[in-house]
Design a protein around this motif. Structure first.
Motif, PDB file in Angstrom:
ATOM      1  N   ILE A  90       2.943  -4.293   3.921  1.00  0.00           N
ATOM      2  CA  ILE A  90       1.494  -4.533   4.532  1.00  0.00           C
ATOM      3  C   ILE A  90       1.790  -5.993   5.500  1.00  0.00           C
ATOM      4  O   ILE A  90       2.792  -6.685   5.129  1.00  0.00           O
ATOM      5  N   SER A  91       0.892  -6.088   6.288  1.00  0.00           N
ATOM      6  CA  SER A  91       0.913  -7.290   7.402  1.00  0.00           C
ATOM      7  C   SER A  91       0.435  -8.517   6.638  1.00  0.00           C
ATOM      8  O   SER A  91      -0.343  -8.330   5.677  1.00  0.00           O
ATOM      9  N   SER A 131       0.840  -1.001   0.003  1.00  0.00           N
ATOM     10  CA  SER A 131      -0.028   0.059   0.047  1.00  0.00           C
ATOM     11  C   SER A 131       1.032   1.188  -0.095  1.00  0.00           C
ATOM     12  O   SER A 131       1.575   1.517   1.018  1.00  0.00           O
ATOM     13  N   ASP A 152      -6.586 -10.274   4.117  1.00  0.00           N
ATOM     14  CA  ASP A 152      -7.944  -9.599   3.845  1.00  0.00           C
ATOM     15  C   ASP A 152      -8.013  -8.996   2.537  1.00  0.00           C
ATOM     16  O   ASP A 152      -8.964  -9.445   1.798  1.00  0.00           O
ATOM     17  N   GLU A 153      -6.897  -8.610   1.699  1.00  0.00           N
ATOM     18  CA  GLU A 153      -7.188  -8.288   0.461  1.00  0.00           C
ATOM     19  C   GLU A 153      -7.249  -9.307  -0.366  1.00  0.00           C
ATOM     20  O   GLU A 153      -8.104  -9.112  -1.320  1.00  0.00           O
ATOM     21  N   CYS A 184      -2.015 -10.152   8.024  1.00  0.00           N
ATOM     22  CA  CYS A 184      -3.386  -9.925   8.197  1.00  0.00           C
ATOM     23  C   CYS A 184      -4.037  -9.237   6.926  1.00  0.00           C
ATOM     24  O   CYS A 184      -5.074  -9.624   6.547  1.00  0.00           O
ATOM     25  N   ARG A 185      -3.381  -8.084   6.675  1.00  0.00           N
ATOM     26  CA  ARG A 185      -3.797  -7.085   5.606  1.00  0.00           C
ATOM     27  C   ARG A 185      -3.711  -7.916   4.166  1.00  0.00           C
ATOM     28  O   ARG A 185      -4.832  -7.928   3.521  1.00  0.00           O
ATOM     29  N   SER A 224       5.323  -9.973  -1.125  1.00  0.00           N
ATOM     30  CA  SER A 224       4.085  -9.429  -1.490  1.00  0.00           C
ATOM     31  C   SER A 224       3.850  -9.673  -3.149  1.00  0.00           C
ATOM     32  O   SER A 224       2.674 -10.115  -3.262  1.00  0.00           O
ATOM     33  N   ASP A 256       0.807  -9.856  12.351  1.00  0.00           N
ATOM     34  CA  ASP A 256       1.398  -8.493  12.142  1.00  0.00           C
ATOM     35  C   ASP A 256       2.502  -8.439  11.330  1.00  0.00           C
ATOM     36  O   ASP A 256       3.382  -7.367  11.255  1.00  0.00           O
TER      37      ASP A 256
END
Ligand code: GLN
Length: 280
Positions: free
Chosen positions: A11-12, A5, A18-19, A14-15, A57, A49
């Protein structure tokens, strides 16, 4: 950009999950993320985290995008589980299915404790042959496939699990002149040419010659049933997997070839899935 991002902002876990959830089921996202990060389930769960590197990524984004296009998880991971062992899989081989474990169960039941010769026809990833070689140390297992690329995958799986079946390249029995076995097993192609399932799910990405077998799906099974008696010891068994609606047709083929003690076995969903019998 997905996965990162903003400029250099990492990003983590978790994120990232989510994405990914926007395009694929979260369980698959977790499995692909573990693969991209080379971490265990426990590590992933314990560190929501943890920040992904740009490379991680990017790797994860590619996996998610490919999965969203329908590529099988097993091909993306390069692995699938069969009989509690991990097998290397590539698009050159069928992805091992849970129902095929029944074929290994039958072989273990028939051959337990016996010094015997077993033939696995159309071995693919080698999952059945390697499983049998591991669980039946007194058995001599021969694994045949027509595809050199599949045999390469099967050989690597044998090495990975310290099993040593004999690998033979050939079209069903064609390279086995004069050889006889106590048990012949096969998970042959048995899907009919026009079957709508071929345009769905994982099947779209699997090798066609491992799935499809003529207008009624029975070409390979007809050949195996016809030729097996010549390659079975007296009292030898033939067992193979077949399609959900082929039990009656397969029974007729076995009976016509003179097989005795014809047996059917249903998979966990209650669908007749395996058939076989004793040498005429
Ligand atoms: N069981 C597979 C399917 O229909 C087919 C595998 C095979 O043809 N041996 O999804």
């Amino acid at each position: 950009m997905k996965g990162v991002s903003g400029f250099g902002l990492r990003i983590s876990v978790c994120r990232a999950l989510d994405e990914a959830r926007a395009s694929i089921p979260v369980g698959e996202a977790r499995r692909l993320l573990r693969h991209a990060l080379c971490v265990s389930h426990a590590e992933l769960a314990a560190h929501p985290d943890r920040l992904l590197t740009a490379e991680e990524s990017a790797r994860f984004d590619v996996l998610v995008a490919r999965r969203a296009q329908g590529e099988p998880v097993a091909y993306l991971l390069g692995e699938a589980e069969f009989y509690s062992l991990e097998f290397r899989v590539t698009p050159d081989v069928l992805i091992p299915r849970p129902e095929t474990e029944l074929l290994a169960d039958i072989a273990l039941e028939k051959m337990a404790g016996r010094a015997c010769r077993i033939l696995d026809l159309g071995t693919g990833s080698g999952c059945v042959a390697v499983t049998l070689a591991k669980h039946l140390p007194q058995a001599r297992v021969t694994a045949v496939d027509v595809s050199p690329a599949a045999l390469e995958v099967a050989r690597s799986n044998a090495a990975r699990h310290g099993a040593a079946p004999r690998f033979v390249q050939g079209d069903w029995f064609s390279a086995l002149d004069g050889e006889r076995f106590d048990l012949i097993v096969a998970n042959p192609p048995y899907v009919a040419e026009g079957d709508a399932h071929l345009a769905q799910g994982d099947l779209r990405f699997e090798p066609r010659h491992a799935l499809v077998s003529g207008p009624d799906g029975l070409d390979a099974i007809r050949r195996i049933v016809a030729d097996a008696p010549r390659h079975l010891e007296p009292d030898g068994w033939l067992f193979f997997e077949h399609g959900y609606d082929q039990a009656a047709a397969v029974e007729a083929l076995l009976a016509r070839a003179g097989f005795a003690r014809i047996e059917h076995r249903a998979d966990l969903a209650g669908i007749p899935r395996m058939a076989g019998g004793r040498r005429p």
